[in-house]
Design a protein around this motif. Structure first.
Motif, PDB file in Angstrom:
ATOM      1  N   MET A   1      43.217  24.667  24.760  1.00 39.05           N
ATOM      2  CA  MET A   1      44.388  25.101  25.238  1.00 39.05           C
ATOM      3  C   MET A   1      44.009  26.947  25.715  1.00 39.05           C
ATOM      4  O   MET A   1      44.708  27.390  26.505  1.00 39.05           O
ATOM      5  N   GLU A   2      42.827  27.058  25.079  1.00 42.03           N
ATOM      6  CA  GLU A   2      42.607  28.520  25.487  1.00 42.03           C
ATOM      7  C   GLU A   2      42.615  28.893  26.930  1.00 42.03           C
ATOM      8  O   GLU A   2      43.245  29.947  27.207  1.00 42.03           O
ATOM      9  N   PRO A   3      42.052  27.849  27.874  1.00 39.69           N
ATOM     10  CA  PRO A   3      42.157  28.640  29.431  1.00 39.69           C
ATOM     11  C   PRO A   3      43.796  29.084  29.792  1.00 39.69           C
ATOM     12  O   PRO A   3      43.944  29.731  30.503  1.00 39.69           O
ATOM     13  N   TRP A   4      44.562  28.348  29.194  1.00 39.14           N
ATOM     14  CA  TRP A   4      46.130  28.554  29.661  1.00 39.14           C
ATOM     15  C   TRP A   4      46.393  29.764  29.089  1.00 39.14           C
ATOM     16  O   TRP A   4      47.861  30.341  29.259  1.00 39.14           O
ATOM     17  N   PHE A   5      45.995  30.240  28.050  1.00 35.51           N
ATOM     18  CA  PHE A   5      46.280  31.736  27.525  1.00 35.51           C
ATOM     19  C   PHE A   5      45.959  33.080  28.142  1.00 35.51           C
ATOM     20  O   PHE A   5      46.384  34.207  27.948  1.00 35.51           O
ATOM     21  N   HIS A   6      45.115  32.761  29.212  1.00 29.51           N
ATOM     22  CA  HIS A   6      44.515  33.839  30.050  1.00 29.51           C
ATOM     23  C   HIS A   6      45.471  34.228  30.907  1.00 29.51           C
ATOM     24  O   HIS A   6      45.415  33.732  32.299  1.00 29.51           O
ATOM     25  N   LEU A   7      46.490  34.962  30.930  1.00 32.56           N
ATOM     26  CA  LEU A   7      47.610  35.046  31.652  1.00 32.56           C
ATOM     27  C   LEU A   7      47.595  36.715  32.180  1.00 32.56           C
ATOM     28  O   LEU A   7      48.795  36.990  32.783  1.00 32.56           O
ATOM     29  N   GLY A   8      46.672  37.234  32.478  1.00 28.13           N
ATOM     30  CA  GLY A   8      46.438  38.432  32.964  1.00 28.13           C
ATOM     31  C   GLY A   8      47.140  39.544  31.945  1.00 28.13           C
ATOM     32  O   GLY A   8      48.185  40.089  32.186  1.00 28.13           O
ATOM     33  N   TRP A   9      46.309  39.799  31.121  1.00 25.56           N
ATOM     34  CA  TRP A   9      46.893  40.325  29.879  1.00 25.56           C
ATOM     35  C   TRP A   9      47.263  41.777  29.896  1.00 25.56           C
ATOM     36  O   TRP A   9      48.015  42.389  29.120  1.00 25.56           O
ATOM     37  N   ASN A  10      46.843  42.402  30.808  1.00 24.90           N
ATOM     38  CA  ASN A  10      47.422  43.636  31.073  1.00 24.90           C
ATOM     39  C   ASN A  10      48.148  43.684  32.535  1.00 24.90           C
ATOM     40  O   ASN A  10      48.250  44.741  33.193  1.00 24.90           O
ATOM     41  N   ALA A  11      49.045  42.597  32.698  1.00 24.30           N
ATOM     42  CA  ALA A  11      50.085  42.575  33.783  1.00 24.30           C
ATOM     43  C   ALA A  11      51.070  43.871  33.766  1.00 24.30           C
ATOM     44  O   ALA A  11      51.338  44.365  32.565  1.00 24.30           O
ATOM     45  N   GLY A  12      51.345  44.056  34.952  1.00 23.78           N
ATOM     46  CA  GLY A  12      52.301  45.156  34.922  1.00 23.78           C
ATOM     47  C   GLY A  12      51.944  46.042  36.118  1.00 23.78           C
ATOM     48  O   GLY A  12      52.672  47.096  36.458  1.00 23.78           O
ATOM     49  N   ALA A  13      50.706  46.336  36.781  1.00 23.15           N
ATOM     50  CA  ALA A  13      50.597  47.109  37.577  1.00 23.15           C
ATOM     51  C   ALA A  13      51.179  47.059  39.092  1.00 23.15           C
ATOM     52  O   ALA A  13      51.403  47.925  39.655  1.00 23.15           O
ATOM     53  N   SER A  14      51.589  45.801  39.207  1.00 24.71           N
ATOM     54  CA  SER A  14      52.446  45.371  40.447  1.00 24.71           C
ATOM     55  C   SER A  14      53.198  44.409  40.344  1.00 24.71           C
ATOM     56  O   SER A  14      53.224  43.444  39.238  1.00 24.71           O
ATOM     57  N   PRO A  15      54.133  44.147  41.127  1.00 30.33           N
ATOM     58  CA  PRO A  15      55.361  43.250  41.135  1.00 30.33           C
ATOM     59  C   PRO A  15      54.560  41.773  40.987  1.00 30.33           C
ATOM     60  O   PRO A  15      55.097  40.876  40.181  1.00 30.33           O
ATOM     61  N   SER A  16      53.537  41.577  41.705  1.00 26.46           N
ATOM     62  CA  SER A  16      52.827  40.420  41.763  1.00 26.46           C
ATOM     63  C   SER A  16      52.386  39.994  40.454  1.00 26.46           C
ATOM     64  O   SER A  16      52.395  38.782  40.249  1.00 26.46           O
ATOM     65  N   GLU A  17      51.728  40.947  39.907  1.00 25.95           N
ATOM     66  CA  GLU A  17      51.034  40.549  38.660  1.00 25.95           C
ATOM     67  C   GLU A  17      52.066  40.284  37.422  1.00 25.95           C
ATOM     68  O   GLU A  17      51.915  39.117  36.689  1.00 25.95           O
ATOM     69  N   VAL A  18      53.295  41.013  37.653  1.00 23.09           N
ATOM     70  CA  VAL A  18      54.102  40.388  36.441  1.00 23.09           C
ATOM     71  C   VAL A  18      54.813  39.144  36.660  1.00 23.09           C
ATOM     72  O   VAL A  18      55.025  38.194  35.777  1.00 23.09           O
ATOM     73  N   LEU A  19      54.810  38.856  37.955  1.00 18.90           N
ATOM     74  CA  LEU A  19      55.532  37.349  38.109  1.00 18.90           C
ATOM     75  C   LEU A  19      54.388  36.220  37.973  1.00 18.90           C
ATOM     76  O   LEU A  19      55.040  35.171  37.479  1.00 18.90           O
ATOM     77  N   ARG A  20      53.228  36.643  38.212  1.00 18.55           N
ATOM     78  CA  ARG A  20      52.099  35.601  38.011  1.00 18.55           C
ATOM     79  C   ARG A  20      52.032  35.349  36.586  1.00 18.55           C
ATOM     80  O   ARG A  20      51.786  34.418  35.865  1.00 18.55           O
ATOM     81  N   ALA A  21      52.182  36.681  35.581  1.00 25.57           N
ATOM     82  CA  ALA A  21      52.088  36.542  34.153  1.00 25.57           C
ATOM     83  C   ALA A  21      53.219  35.720  33.754  1.00 25.57           C
ATOM     84  O   ALA A  21      53.023  34.557  32.718  1.00 25.57           O
ATOM     85  N   ASP A  22      54.330  35.786  34.076  1.00 28.75           N
ATOM     86  CA  ASP A  22      55.557  34.955  33.790  1.00 28.75           C
ATOM     87  C   ASP A  22      55.461  33.497  33.963  1.00 28.75           C
ATOM     88  O   ASP A  22      55.781  32.396  33.159  1.00 28.75           O
ATOM     89  N   ALA A  23      55.113  33.274  35.163  1.00 33.02           N
ATOM     90  CA  ALA A  23      54.659  32.029  35.775  1.00 33.02           C
ATOM     91  C   ALA A  23      53.725  31.222  35.011  1.00 33.02           C
ATOM     92  O   ALA A  23      54.030  29.990  34.502  1.00 33.02           O
TER      93      ALA A  23
END
Length: 271
Positions: free
Chosen positions: A117-139
Motif C-alpha cells: 500500500m505504500e505507493p498509494w500514500f505518496h500524495l504530494g505531502w506538501n500540497a497547497g502551493a497551487s490549486p492543481s496540487e490541492v485537487l490532486r492530493a484530494d483525488a
C-alpha cells in the motif's frame, strides 16, 4: 495559503490535510488526541498502538488509524523499530468513508494487505502551493481510501448499495442525453429488470421512464425561468432533439407551453 485550502466547502467532503514518511527510528507519540483521521501503513519493523484500553502489536504490511478525539499512544519496538508512511484527512464524509472498511474505534488496525500500500500514500505531502496540487492530493486520497474499501470491506457496504438511488443518480447525471433509455439504466445498475422496475416504483411512485421525463421537465423549467436560451436550445439541453415534441411533453406535464411558461415567469420577475 491557497484559497482552496480556505474554502469551507472542502469540509463537506473528504479532504487531504498532510502526510509523510517516518524512517526507522524510536519516535513515539502520545498519549494524546488528534483532531483528524490519521491512517498509517507499516513498511517494515514493528511497533505498538494503545487506544481505548487495548494494545495492538503491529508489523510490516499492517495498517492502523487514529480517530479524531480518541486518546492514543503509539511507539516502535526498541529491538525492531518500524518504518511507516501516513496521511491525515478529514471532512464531513470522512467517517462514512472509514465506516466502509473494517476499521473502527474499537478495532483500529488491519492485517497485511494483499498488495503493498505504500505507493498509494505518496500524495504530494506538501500540497497547497497551487490549486492543481490541492485537487490532486484530494483525488489521490480518494484513490487510497478506495483500495482500503476494496481490500477490507465492511459489512455495511452491502447495506449501502441502494439500486434505486443508483438509478436515480444515473438519470440525474444523464438526463440531457437524448439516447438515455430504460435499458441503459438497468444495465448501469446491473439488476434484474422487473425487480428494479418494482423497487423503483415503490420508492418513487413513478416508473423509470416517467422519472426521466420529470427530471428533464424540471430542468427545463429552471432554464426557462433563469436563462435567455431559445426553446430549441433548452429542448436540446434536456435531452429532446425535437423541439416540437419537447413542447408537447412540456405542456402535458405543466399545462403550459414552454413559451407561455417563460413569459409567465418573466412577468413575475418584473413585478
Amino acid at each position: 495559503m491557497d484559497s482552496l485550502w480556505r474554502d469551507g466547502s472542502r469540509a463537506n467532503q473528504v479532504y487531504f490535510i498532510s502526510g509523510g514518511h517516518k524512517p526507522v527510528n524510536l519516535h513515539q507519540w502520545g498519549p494524546g488526541v488528534r483532531d483528524v483521521y490519521a491512517l498509517h501503513y507499516i513498511i517494515q519493523g514493528r511497533g505498538t498502538l494503545e487506544t481505548g484500553g487495548q494494545q495492538f502489536r503491529l508489523g510490516a504490511g499492517e495498517s492502523f488509524i487514529l480517530f479524531p478525539q480518541k486518546e492514543i499512544y503509539y511507539y516502535p519496538d526498541p529491538a525492531d523499530p518500524w518504518e511507516y508512511v501516513w496521511i491525515e484527512f478529514n471532512g464531513r464524509d470522512a467517517g462514512r468513508f472509514v465506516d466502509l472498511t473494517r476499521l473502527s474505534v474499537h478495532h483500529p488496525v488491519l492485517p497485511v494487505a494483499p498488495e503493498k500500500m505504500e505507493p498509494w500514500f505518496h500524495l504530494g505531502w506538501n500540497a497547497g502551493a497551487s490549486p492543481s496540487e490541492v485537487l490532486r492530493a484530494d483525488a489521490r486520497l480518494h484513490l487510497l481510501l478506495s483500495y482500503y474499501m476494496e481490500f477490507y470491506p465492511s459489512e455495511k457496504q452491502e447495506d449501502v448499495r441502494d439500486d434505486v438511488c443508483l438509478a436515480r443518480t444515473y438519470i440525474e447525471q444523464n438526463y440531457w442525453q437524448s439516447s438515455l433509455s430504460v435499458a441503459e439504466i438497468v444495465q448501469a445498475v446491473n439488476w434484474e429488470r422487473s425487480y428494479l422496475f418494482r423497487k423503483f416504483k415503490e420508492a418513487t411512485g413513478e416508473s423509470i421512464s416517467a422519472y426521466i421525463t420529470a427530471c428533464r421537465i424540471r430542468r427545463a423549467c429552471e432554464l426557462l425561468k433563469s436563462s435567455r436560451l431559445s426553446i430549441q436550445s433548452i429542448a436540446y439541453s434536456v435531452g429532446y432533439n425535437d423541439p416540437l415534441y419537447f413542447s408537447r411533453v412540456f405542456k402535458r406535464t405543466t399545462s403550459h407551453t414552454p413559451s407561455a411558461y417563460m413569459m409567465l415567469h418573466q412577468k413575475r420577475a418584473e413585478r
